[in-house]
Every structure is written in C-alpha cells, then in structure tokens.
Scaffold this motif. Structure first.
Motif, PDB file in Angstrom:
ATOM      1  N   ASP A 163       6.124   0.625  -0.689  1.00 18.78           N
ATOM      2  CA  ASP A 163       4.734   0.103  -0.824  1.00 18.78           C
ATOM      3  C   ASP A 163       3.690   0.913  -0.340  1.00 18.78           C
ATOM      4  N   PHE A 164       3.723   1.286   0.747  1.00 19.89           N
ATOM      5  CA  PHE A 164       2.922   2.146   1.424  1.00 19.89           C
ATOM      6  C   PHE A 164       2.457   3.327   0.911  1.00 19.89           C
ATOM      7  N   ILE A 165       3.539   4.230   0.729  1.00 19.39           N
ATOM      8  CA  ILE A 165       3.486   5.444   0.058  1.00 19.39           C
ATOM      9  C   ILE A 165       2.696   5.370  -1.322  1.00 19.39           C
ATOM     10  N   LEU A 166       3.148   4.180  -2.250  1.00 20.45           N
ATOM     11  CA  LEU A 166       2.556   4.129  -3.599  1.00 20.45           C
ATOM     12  C   LEU A 166       1.257   3.672  -3.444  1.00 20.45           C
ATOM     13  N   SER A 167       0.903   2.786  -2.494  1.00 15.59           N
ATOM     14  CA  SER A 167      -0.659   2.486  -2.482  1.00 15.59           C
ATOM     15  C   SER A 167      -1.392   3.504  -2.130  1.00 15.59           C
ATOM     16  N   GLY A 168      -0.899   4.387  -0.982  1.00 19.39           N
ATOM     17  CA  GLY A 168      -1.657   5.505  -0.489  1.00 19.39           C
ATOM     18  C   GLY A 168      -1.582   6.272  -1.740  1.00 19.39           C
ATOM     19  N   LEU A 169      -0.670   6.819  -2.461  1.00 15.77           N
ATOM     20  CA  LEU A 169      -0.779   7.672  -3.421  1.00 15.77           C
ATOM     21  C   LEU A 169      -1.691   7.209  -4.661  1.00 15.77           C
ATOM     22  N   GLY A 170      -1.724   5.741  -4.743  1.00 15.19           N
ATOM     23  CA  GLY A 170      -2.575   5.232  -5.849  1.00 15.19           C
ATOM     24  C   GLY A 170      -3.921   5.222  -5.400  1.00 15.19           C
ATOM     25  N   PHE A 171      -4.407   5.165  -4.219  1.00 14.97           N
ATOM     26  CA  PHE A 171      -5.674   5.403  -3.746  1.00 14.97           C
ATOM     27  C   PHE A 171      -6.247   6.672  -3.794  1.00 14.97           C
ATOM     28  N   ALA A 172      -5.623   7.719  -3.278  1.00 17.72           N
ATOM     29  CA  ALA A 172      -5.746   9.038  -3.455  1.00 17.72           C
ATOM     30  C   ALA A 172      -5.801   9.680  -4.692  1.00 17.72           C
ATOM     31  N   ILE A 173      -4.723   9.358  -5.720  1.00 18.18           N
ATOM     32  CA  ILE A 173      -5.077   9.581  -6.966  1.00 18.18           C
ATOM     33  C   ILE A 173      -5.745   8.922  -8.068  1.00 18.18           C
ATOM     34  N   GLY A 174      -7.021   9.130  -8.247  1.00 18.92           N
ATOM     35  CA  GLY A 174      -7.713   8.286  -8.756  1.00 18.92           C
ATOM     36  C   GLY A 174      -8.556   9.088 -10.065  1.00 18.92           C
ATOM     37  N   SER A 227      -0.240  -6.930  -3.499  1.00 19.88           N
ATOM     38  CA  SER A 227      -0.783  -5.509  -4.023  1.00 19.88           C
ATOM     39  C   SER A 227       0.272  -4.429  -3.826  1.00 19.88           C
ATOM     40  N   GLY A 228       1.205  -4.735  -2.799  1.00 18.56           N
ATOM     41  CA  GLY A 228       2.365  -3.653  -2.509  1.00 18.56           C
ATOM     42  C   GLY A 228       3.201  -3.682  -3.606  1.00 18.56           C
ATOM     43  N   LYS A 229       3.345  -4.608  -4.418  1.00 17.90           N
ATOM     44  CA  LYS A 229       4.334  -4.761  -5.682  1.00 17.90           C
ATOM     45  C   LYS A 229       3.539  -4.614  -6.963  1.00 17.90           C
ATOM     46  N   VAL A 230       2.074  -4.827  -7.011  1.00 14.89           N
ATOM     47  CA  VAL A 230       1.464  -4.027  -8.295  1.00 14.89           C
ATOM     48  C   VAL A 230       1.631  -2.890  -8.418  1.00 14.89           C
ATOM     49  N   ASP A 287       4.477  10.613   5.701  1.00 18.80           N
ATOM     50  CA  ASP A 287       3.635  10.025   4.567  1.00 18.80           C
ATOM     51  C   ASP A 287       2.661  10.534   4.364  1.00 18.80           C
ATOM     52  N   ALA A 288       1.831  11.069   5.128  1.00 14.57           N
ATOM     53  CA  ALA A 288       0.605  11.783   5.212  1.00 14.57           C
ATOM     54  C   ALA A 288       0.981  13.064   4.186  1.00 14.57           C
ATOM     55  N   LEU A 289       1.932  13.911   4.522  1.00  8.44           N
ATOM     56  CA  LEU A 289       2.373  15.116   3.628  1.00  8.44           C
ATOM     57  C   LEU A 289       2.634  14.716   2.334  1.00  8.44           C
ATOM     58  N   ILE A 290       3.413  13.940   2.280  1.00  9.99           N
ATOM     59  CA  ILE A 290       3.816  13.249   0.905  1.00  9.99           C
ATOM     60  C   ILE A 290       2.694  12.961   0.033  1.00  9.99           C
ATOM     61  N   ILE A 291       1.637  12.096   0.587  1.00  9.33           N
ATOM     62  CA  ILE A 291       0.486  11.778  -0.190  1.00  9.33           C
ATOM     63  C   ILE A 291      -0.439  12.757  -0.467  1.00  9.33           C
ATOM     64  N   ALA A 292      -0.769  13.499   0.576  1.00 13.06           N
ATOM     65  CA  ALA A 292      -1.751  14.475   0.504  1.00 13.06           C
ATOM     66  C   ALA A 292      -1.398  15.557  -0.461  1.00 13.06           C
ATOM     67  N   VAL A 293      -0.029  16.165  -0.355  1.00 16.10           N
ATOM     68  CA  VAL A 293       0.343  17.276  -1.213  1.00 16.10           C
ATOM     69  C   VAL A 293       0.499  16.678  -2.658  1.00 16.10           C
ATOM     70  N   GLY A 294       1.026  15.395  -2.664  1.00 22.24           N
ATOM     71  CA  GLY A 294       1.413  14.807  -3.888  1.00 22.24           C
ATOM     72  C   GLY A 294      -0.065  14.896  -4.879  1.00 22.24           C
ATOM     73  N   ASN A 295      -0.878  14.167  -4.060  1.00 17.67           N
ATOM     74  CA  ASN A 295      -2.407  14.012  -4.752  1.00 17.67           C
ATOM     75  C   ASN A 295      -2.801  15.390  -5.264  1.00 17.67           C
ATOM     76  N   CYS A 296      -2.853  16.529  -4.477  1.00 10.91           N
ATOM     77  CA  CYS A 296      -3.404  17.810  -4.982  1.00 10.91           C
ATOM     78  C   CYS A 296      -2.581  18.457  -5.998  1.00 10.91           C
ATOM     79  N   CYS A 297      -1.039  18.146  -5.928  1.00 13.82           N
ATOM     80  CA  CYS A 297      -0.291  18.531  -7.251  1.00 13.82           C
ATOM     81  C   CYS A 297      -0.625  17.848  -8.299  1.00 13.82           C
ATOM     82  N   THR A 298      -0.634  16.643  -8.184  1.00 19.51           N
ATOM     83  CA  THR A 298      -1.388  15.857  -9.254  1.00 19.51           C
ATOM     84  C   THR A 298      -2.737  16.355  -9.817  1.00 19.51           C
ATOM     85  N   SER A 299      -3.487  16.549  -9.104  1.00 25.05           N
ATOM     86  CA  SER A 299      -4.904  17.372  -9.773  1.00 25.05           C
ATOM     87  C   SER A 299      -4.586  18.443 -10.728  1.00 25.05           C
ATOM     88  N   ILE A 300      -3.758  19.357  -9.857  1.00 28.06           N
ATOM     89  CA  ILE A 300      -3.491  20.496 -10.752  1.00 28.06           C
ATOM     90  C   ILE A 300      -2.580  20.492 -12.100  1.00 28.06           C
TER      91      ILE A 300
END
Length: 636
Positions: free
Chosen positions: A31-42, A228-231, A311-324
C-alpha cells in the motif's frame, strides 16, 4: 541486523492489524510503496523529463540527472520518509521536533493545497479527452467543425505519402498550417480568451469534468489510507501497463528511430553549461515530490519498524527509471510523427500541457486503431494525475486533522468533503475562457522557489538544530541500524550545498510567467509572486510567534523554541521505550528512562534523562513519558 529486527516485529504485529489504532496504518507494505510510487511518478515523468532530456544534450543529460539523484534527491527523500514514520504525525504537528520551525509545516501544506487546486483541473482535462475518445473518428483529427479556422490542416499517410489538407479538403500551401489537435485544444476544449482579465463564462462541460475529478478524489480519500491504499493497486500499476504497451507499439512505428536517436545521442559539450545541471537538479526535485509534505504524510501511516530505507530506494530509483523509460515511449511516437509530417523532431516535441493535449493526441491519431490508443493514453494520464492528487490532498487532510485530533478525527468524512468542496470552488475560475492563464499562473509560482526554501529549512532543522547524530539514533530505533555514512555526509554537507545552488540558480534564471506569446499584466505577476511568497513567509512569521510564547531573554526564548517539545517522539509507548534503550546503549544508562525537552549541547546527545510520570499524548490516547520536576537522577 535490520532485517532480523523487522521480521521480529512483523511476527508480533501481523500485517492485517493496525499498530496505531487511533490513527490507523497501511493495511499492507505494498500500500505504502505503491502510494509513494504513484505520488512520485506523475504527469511530469511523461511530459517534462523527455523534453528536458532532449533540450539539454540528450543522453548527456542523464549524467547530471543521476548525480543530482544521488547527492540531493535520494538523501532528502529518505530523510523526509524517516521523519514522518518515526513520529507518525502530519506535516504540521510533526514540528514538535523543533517548534520554531513549525512554519515549515504550514508552508508545506500551503504549497500542497495550491497545487491541488490546479492539478485537479489537469485531471479534468484528461477526463474530457477520455470521454471524447469514445468515437470512431477522434474529434481532434477533424477540420470541418465549428471550432476550426481556415488555417486548420490535418496530415495523414496515403500510400506512403504525406498530404496536408485545408478546411475544404484541398491541398493548401499558402498559409501557416495549424494542426487540428491544436485547434481542438485551443478553440474547443479551452475556448481560450485573449487574456487573463477576459474571464468569459464557466465552461459547463469542463466544470462537470472537474466535479467528477473531485468526486473521485473525495471518494478515494474519505476513509483515509484504508481506501486510498487499495485504489493505488490500480492507479499506480496501470500507467506501467500502458507505457509498456505503447513502448512496443512505438518502437515498431516507421520513423521511430528518429525520435529515439534524438533522445539518447549525447551532446557532451552541453555538460559544461550550468543550465543543464540546474535543470537536472530541479527535475529531480519536482519528480520526487520533495518538500510538499506528502512524503512525511504517507510514511506517517507506516508501522514503526517498516524498513523505510529500502522503500526510499525502491520508490526513488523506480521513479527515475520510469522517467527514462517514458522518454523512449514518447520519442518513438514523436519520431514517427516527425516522419509522417516530414519535419524535424525538435519542431514536434513540446512540454507541459501542449505535449500531453496537442502533440500526443495528434501522434495517436496517426496510429492504427487510434481510438483504442487514445483511450489507453488518457486513462494513463488520469491515473498518473490521481495518484499525485491523492497524496497532496491526504497531506492537507492529515495536517488539519492532526492539529485538532480529538475534534476532527471522528469527523474525518466531513473534513474530506468540506476540503473537496472548497477545492472545487477555488478551481472553478480555471474552467472559464481565461482558465488556462490562471492555471499557468498557479503552476509557475505556487511550487517554484518556495520548495527550495522549504527543503533548505527542513535540512537545517533536522540535521543541525535537532542534530544529525540524534536523527540517526531515531532511525536506528526503527530499523535496528544507523543509516550508511553516505546519507550522513549528504545530509550535513552535500545536499544543503546543492539546495543552495538550486535556489540561487532559480533566482538568477527567473523569468516572468508567460503562456506562449502572451505576456501577463503586472497585477497578475504581483499576484503570482505574492502567492509564491505566501508559503515562505509563514516560516519566519510562525518562528517569531513561537519565540514570543517562550519566557526569558531573547536568546533563551530562541533556544527554548528550538528544542523538541515534551511530547516529541514515537506515537506508542513501547516504541518510546525502544528509543530510550537505543540511547542508553550508547551512553551507559539503564532503561526504561524518560526524555525531557532539554537537548544537550552539540545536538548529538539525547535529551536529558530523569525520573518521570506518564501522561496522555495530546493527539492519541496512549501514555508517554514527561519530566515531573524531580531532580535529575542521571545527567549525561
């Protein structure tokens, strides 16, 4: 060591139960990881990063981008997540850590609220285009509608050739061509007036889409992180599905290699330009969502021993990889569009709303089964926008409720409903004929240099006033180990220096707001500047108020206002005792002990220990330890 501690606590606290029964926790780790990814990846990952990449030297831009991620983005990201998880408080109440900086929390909430107002308008546009896509002929491909002008032209392939048709279906080369998608956007969707002072009327269709957007947001947040954690299981993963589909479709299109080459071929000489490094730093900053207060808010619903560094590593690196990765998707389609229109790639690419609602729709219209791709694309934009909107609105909601928990927590549904109604009413002017000008003004000033100021104050407050060593001990209480030396060095030296660089760079590179060729009147510029300063000015104003509330000389008052308040620490008594054991392990004091709010000189020691009684913490009904005025039994 940290993993073992985490597992031990997970056994005693099953994932299905709330650790903090009054405030609630995420139902599961994802729930948290996906929420963090969803927020960062916009939306910025899709419409801003690819543009910045090709504008600043293509593949060469990735070098400063990764460096800025490592030196500023990731350390700040981890720090803000750890801060929120440790205290389990919203972005305002959490500043019990140093009340003199409580204005930083207010500034974060103001920035998030301002962005929420216009961000949902972009979601409303995505809804509008999504509804318009359910037709055999996409409306932005037509040149014979009431919104078209004589300059409208549409381009499509006929037996491998390009044909540009005028409004009457005849070949036309004696006027400047305006794409059908551009006219649909300007004259049909926006019905744009000549200036910000020409408001016109509220567009009922956009107003209804905006209403639907707020209904979706309110419905998903009304039960807090439980809903929101389920959505986010859908909204955070669906964009990846669409991006992967569009990638394989895009790279197989004729001319796709044009765009990809333009995207990745580096211009090494551009690395000597300060603007390239400034753009990389700013993009990392905005992309990760730093200083909005949303990261601390999301992590405040974590269980205390959650491995927040992982979690910070997963979300931050995942966000930047998604951008690329999104860059490859976007530029493969833009390359095909360049091939079909027989124009250079840099004449096709754009940024911001012009890219999402003009260039992309036109590119999609060139694909086979264009209706399907249009529906998928605008669904992707919708879900990208909703995730970020969820996090920012949750920041505002949590900040309000955590300030008055005994009154507002039982009435959370009413608070959510009230804030959504206010947000809708404030956003209505952006559905008028001058709406785009107002949205651009908000976007330009609401979250610009103010975010840099907030981040710099955040680092100073936590790493210098509260103390880096003390903060690391708090992290050790949660994880079982202190953060690596890499984070410590960044927090006290590298990251503050880079933040100062970004702030100065922003001020030196400052340009007044514009929309295309339109220049805003002076009164609009002043309004925008005041809006941007409103959040920053809260920091010194609240600091003065906090100092005035203290007693003694001016210096004594400042010191008292900078100290952690009596109820600072983990939310639950068990975790507060764990914190005391961590401190006692270093300083040779036996636990259980108690903290009072007098920090030791240097900021690296815990507050003084003393005998104590227990009183309820002011936001949740759990005991906490506070000094009772008895003589200090163990002075460190």
């Amino acid at each position: 060591m940290g993993c073992k501690i985490g597992k031990r606590n997970e056994v005693s606290q099953p994932a299905s139960t709330d650790e903090n029964t009054d405030r609630g926790n995420w139902t599961g780790k994802l729930d948290f990881i996906l929420s963090g990814l969803g927020f960062a990846i916009g939306l910025g990952n899709v419409w801003r990063f690819p543009y910045l990449c090709y504008r600043n030297g293509g593949g060469a831009f990735l070098i400063p981008y990764v460096i800025m991620l490592a030196c500023a983005g990731l350390p700040l990201f981890f720090m803000e997540l750890s801060f929120g998880q440790f205290a389990s408080l919203g972005p305002i109440t959490i500043w019990n850590v140093s009340p003199i900086f409580k204005g930083v929390g207010y500034a974060m909430v103001v920035v998030s609220a301002l962005v929420c107002i216009y961000y949902n308008v972009i979601i409303a546009w995505a809804l509008y285009y999504l509804f318009a896509s359910f037709t055999n002929v996409l409306p932005w491909t037509l040149c014979n509608q009431w919104w078209n002008t004589d300059q409208c032209g549409k381009t499509f392939g006929v037996n491998g050739t390009n044909v540009t048709l005028g409004v009457n279906g005849t070949n036309s080369t004696d006027f400047t061509r305006v794409s059908a998608s551009h006219e649909f956007w300007t004259h049909k969707v926006l019905q744009l007036s000549s200036g910000i002072d020409k408001m016109g009327t509220v567009r009922w269709d956009l107003a209804l889409c905006l209403l639907l957007a707020w209904v979706i947001v309110g419905a998903c947040l009304i039960k807090g992180v439980k809903s929101s954690g389920k959505v986010v299981y859908f909204t955070a993963t669906f964009p990846f599905v669409v991006l992967i589909i569009l990638f394989f479709r895009g790279v197989t299109l004729e001319g796709a290699e044009r765009g990809i080459r333009f995207y990745i071929i580096p211009e090494w000489s551009r690395l000597s330009e300060s603007k390239v490094w400034g753009d990389a730093a700013i993009q990392i900053f905005y992309s990760l969502g730093l200083a909005f207060g949303s990261l601390a808010t999301l992590s405040s619903y974590n269980k205390f021993h959650n491995n927040v560094m992982r979690d910070a590593l997963i979300i931050a690196v995942g966000n930047c990889c998604t951008s690329i990765f999104s860059g490859f998707v976007i530029f493969s389609i833009i390359g095909h569009m360049s091939f079909m229109l027989d124009v250079p790639v840099d004449k096709v690419a754009d940024e911001g709303p012009g890219l999402a609602f003009v260039a992309y729709p036109e590119a999609i219209s060139l694909l086979p089964i264009s209706t399907l791709w249009a529906i998928l694309f605008f669904l992707m934009l919708l879900t990208l926008g909703l995730d970020s909107q969820f996090a920012m609105m949750e920041t505002v909601i949590t900040a309000v409720i955590d300030e008055y928990p005994e009154y507002l927590r039982p009435k959370k549904s009413i608070v959510v409903l009230g804030l959504c109604v206010i947000g809708y009413l404030l956003a209505l002017p952006q559905t008028t004929n001058a709406g785009m000008y107002w949205l651009q003004l908000l976007d330009w000033y609401s979250a610009g240099f103010s975010l840099m100021v907030i981040s710099l104050c955040l680092v100073i407050a936590i790493q210098y006033v509260y103390g880096m060593k003390r903060f690391c001990k708090d992290i050790k209480t949660m994880l079982g180990f202190e953060p690596p030396i890499y984070f410590k060095v960044c927090w006290v030296a590298i990251t503050p220096a880079l933040l100062l660089f970004i702030l100065i760079f922003n001020l030196v590179q400052f340009n007044p707001v514009t929309y295309g060729d339109y220049e805003y009147p002076n009164w609009a510029e002043i309004m925008g500047l005041l809006m941007g300063l409103s959040s920053c000015l809260l920091i010194p104003i609240v600091a003065v108020i906090q100092v005035c509330r203290q007693k003694g000389s001016l210096l004594e008052r400042i010191k008292a206002a900078a100290r952690p308040s009596r109820d600072w620490g983990p939310a639950l008594e068990d975790h507060r005792q764990e914190m005391l054991k961590v401190y006692a392990g270093k300083y040779g004091v036996e636990a259980p002990l108690t903290l009072i709010d007098t920090p030791n000189k240097g900021g690296d020691l815990p507050p003084d220990y003393t005998t104590a009684t227990t009183l309820p913490r002011n936001d949740i009904n759990v005991p906490y330890s506070v000094a009772n005025g008895l003589p200090v039994t163990t002075k460190l």
